[in-house]
Write an enzyme that holds these catalytic residues in place. Structure first.
Site, PDB file in Angstrom:
ATOM      1  CG  HIS A   1      33.089  51.679  33.619  1.00 24.15           C
ATOM      2  ND1 HIS A   1      32.523  52.716  32.914  1.00 24.15           N
ATOM      3  CD2 HIS A   1      34.026  51.132  32.797  1.00 24.15           C
ATOM      4  CE1 HIS A   1      33.075  52.792  31.709  1.00 24.15           C
ATOM      5  NE2 HIS A   1      33.988  51.838  31.610  1.00 24.15           N
TER       6      HIS A   1
ATOM      7  CG  HIS B   1      38.544  53.393  32.504  1.00 17.58           C
ATOM      8  ND1 HIS B   1      39.300  53.291  31.347  1.00 17.58           N
ATOM      9  CD2 HIS B   1      37.265  53.162  32.127  1.00 17.58           C
ATOM     10  CE1 HIS B   1      38.506  53.023  30.328  1.00 17.58           C
ATOM     11  NE2 HIS B   1      37.258  52.932  30.776  1.00 17.58           N
TER      12      HIS B   1
ATOM     13  CG  ASP C   1      31.240  57.742  32.147  1.00 21.34           C
ATOM     14  OD1 ASP C   1      32.000  56.750  32.035  1.00 21.34           O
ATOM     15  OD2 ASP C   1      30.718  58.315  31.170  1.00 21.34           O
TER      16      ASP C   1
ATOM     17  CD  GLN D   1      40.422  49.507  27.317  1.00 18.99           C
ATOM     18  OE1 GLN D   1      40.692  48.324  27.117  1.00 18.99           O
ATOM     19  NE2 GLN D   1      41.244  50.331  27.947  1.00 18.99           N
TER      20      GLN D   1
ATOM     21  CG  ASN E   1      34.048  47.798  29.335  1.00 13.48           C
ATOM     22  OD1 ASN E   1      33.420  46.806  29.690  1.00 13.48           O
ATOM     23  ND2 ASN E   1      33.519  49.012  29.320  1.00 13.48           N
TER      24      ASN E   1
END
Ligand code: 5GP
Length: 112
Positions: free
Chosen positions: A100, A98, A30, A92, A85
């Site tokens: 995390h 995706h 990230d 989001q 999310n």
């Protein structure tokens, strides 16, 4: 349809730090990590959000979970958190599904 941000990273149009790659998904660090380990597991298929997934995506979604585990294990973390999310109201910001994967600091519950 315009490519999503993550499709552009997958296609190497913009930079990303890859920690895993296979035929179904990638995992990248990230850009704004919230913990010592903060990796995003992203399918190559640009499903916008979890609530857009269909029964045909079942195996893909399971694969993403196993890759999340591998990414954490490869980084040396037995304890980690996986977050998805779904929707702007849930936090989001990139509309390409995706996971995390977060680890390396105490994680409170419930999340904020
Ligand atoms: P979301 O808010 O959609 O659940 O998560 C999107 C994540 O993507 C955020 O944690 C954000 O820091 C990350 N992100 C946004 N832009 C980029 C980028 O260009 N590169 C990388 N590696 N991560 C990004």
């Amino acid at each position: 349809m315009a490519k999503t941000l993550f499709e552009r990273i997958i296609d190497r149009e913009i930079p990303g730090t890859f920690v895993h790659e296979d035929e179904q998904c990638v995992a990248i660090k990230d850009i704004n990590p919230g913990a010592p380990l903060h990796v995003l597991v992203i399918p190559r298929k640009p499903i916008a959000k979890l609530s857009d997934a269909s029964p045909g995506d079942q195996a893909l979604l399971g694969h993403l979970m196993l890759v999340a585990n591998k990414v954490a294990a490869d980084a040396g973390f037995a304890d980690y958190r996986v977050v998805v999310n779904n929707g702007a109201g849930a936090g989001q910001s990139v509309f390409h599904i995706h996971l995390h994967v977060v680890a390396g600091r105490p994680l409170k519950w419930p999340p904020g």
